[in-house]
Scaffold this motif. Structure first.
Motif, PDB file in Angstrom:
ATOM      1  N   VAL A   1       1.009  -1.223   0.136  1.00 45.86           N
ATOM      2  CA  VAL A   1       0.156   0.254  -0.129  1.00 45.86           C
ATOM      3  C   VAL A   1       1.113   1.238   0.080  1.00 45.86           C
ATOM      4  O   VAL A   1       0.621   2.171  -0.814  1.00 45.86           O
TER       5      VAL A   1
ATOM      6  N   LEU B   1      -8.198   1.634  -2.891  1.00 47.26           N
ATOM      7  CA  LEU B   1      -8.001   0.125  -2.970  1.00 47.26           C
ATOM      8  C   LEU B   1      -9.051  -0.764  -2.500  1.00 47.26           C
ATOM      9  O   LEU B   1      -9.420  -1.800  -3.264  1.00 47.26           O
TER      10      LEU B   1
ATOM     11  N   GLU C   1     -10.709  -3.472  -4.879  1.00 43.62           N
ATOM     12  CA  GLU C   1     -10.959  -4.695  -4.443  1.00 43.62           C
ATOM     13  C   GLU C   1     -12.458  -5.401  -4.598  1.00 43.62           C
ATOM     14  O   GLU C   1     -12.837  -6.220  -4.825  1.00 43.62           O
TER      15      GLU C   1
ATOM     16  N   VAL D   1      -8.570  -6.048  -8.042  1.00 38.31           N
ATOM     17  CA  VAL D   1      -7.418  -5.884  -7.077  1.00 38.31           C
ATOM     18  C   VAL D   1      -7.563  -7.030  -5.951  1.00 38.31           C
ATOM     19  O   VAL D   1      -8.667  -6.967  -5.454  1.00 38.31           O
ATOM     20  N   ARG D   2      -6.796  -7.932  -5.338  1.00 44.29           N
ATOM     21  CA  ARG D   2      -6.701  -8.545  -4.518  1.00 44.29           C
ATOM     22  C   ARG D   2      -5.745  -7.965  -3.332  1.00 44.29           C
ATOM     23  O   ARG D   2      -4.530  -7.732  -3.848  1.00 44.29           O
ATOM     24  N   SER D   3      -5.650  -8.357  -1.993  1.00 41.26           N
ATOM     25  CA  SER D   3      -4.569  -8.013  -1.267  1.00 41.26           C
ATOM     26  C   SER D   3      -4.541  -8.966  -0.217  1.00 41.26           C
ATOM     27  O   SER D   3      -5.503  -9.628   0.271  1.00 41.26           O
TER      28      SER D   3
ATOM     29  N   ARG E   1       0.602  -4.774   3.995  1.00 42.96           N
ATOM     30  CA  ARG E   1      -0.588  -5.034   2.986  1.00 42.96           C
ATOM     31  C   ARG E   1      -0.034  -5.108   1.622  1.00 42.96           C
ATOM     32  O   ARG E   1       0.203  -3.839   0.935  1.00 42.96           O
TER      33      ARG E   1
ATOM     34  N   CYS F   1      -0.835  -5.732  -2.530  1.00 39.77           N
ATOM     35  CA  CYS F   1      -1.830  -5.823  -3.271  1.00 39.77           C
ATOM     36  C   CYS F   1      -1.285  -6.314  -4.681  1.00 39.77           C
ATOM     37  O   CYS F   1      -0.174  -6.118  -4.983  1.00 39.77           O
TER      38      CYS F   1
END
Length: 111
Positions: free
Chosen positions: A34, A52, A56, A61-63, A70, A72
Motif C-alpha cells: 500500500v 484500494l 478490491e 485487485v486483491r490484497s 498489506r 496488493c
C-alpha cells in the motif's frame, strides 16, 4: 464474472478514477505494498486505502496482509472480463463500419 452486469459496472466505476487507474497500472507490473502504491500519489494513506477498497470490491485487485504490510496484486481474470466486454463491442462496430465502407464503395462504383 462477464455475465454479471453489476460486477462489470463496479469494474468500470473503479477504473473511472485516475488515481485508481494509476494503481492498476502500477500493479500490472507486479505486486506492491500500500505504501508503494501511495508513494507517487498526492493523497493521504487512508485515501489510498479507500481507493484500494473500491478496486478490491470491483474484483480488479486483491490484497493480503502479512504482519503490518498489506500487499496488493492485480486480478487478471477481472481484467480479462472487462477486455472481453470491450472487444465484443469493438468487433460489432468494426463489422458495421466494414459494411458501410463496402456500401459506399459500391454506390461510388454505380455513379
Amino acid at each position: 464474472m462477464l455475465h454479471d452486469p453489476a460486477q462489470l459496472d463496479l469494474m468500470f466505476q473503479a477504473l473511472a478514477d485516475p488515481a485508481r487507474r494509476q494503481m492498476v497500472d502500477r500493479l500490472s507490473r507486479g505486486p506492491a505494498s500500500v505504501s508503494q502504491l501511495a508513494e507517487p500519489l498526492a493523497m493521504s494513506l487512508s485515501a489510498v486505502v479507500q481507493h484500494l477498497n473500491v478496486l478490491e470490491a470491483s474484483g480488479l485487485v486483491r490484497s493480503e496482509k502479512l504482519g503490518r504490510v498489506r500487499t496488493c496484486q492485480i486480478e487478471p481474470k477481472a481484467l480479462r472480463a472487462a477486455e472481453h466486454w470491450i472487444n465484443e463491442r469493438r468487433l460489432v462496430w468494426e463489422r458495421r463500419l466494414d459494411r458501410l465502407g463496402d456500401f459506399l464503395a459500391q454506390t461510388k462504383d454505380e455513379t
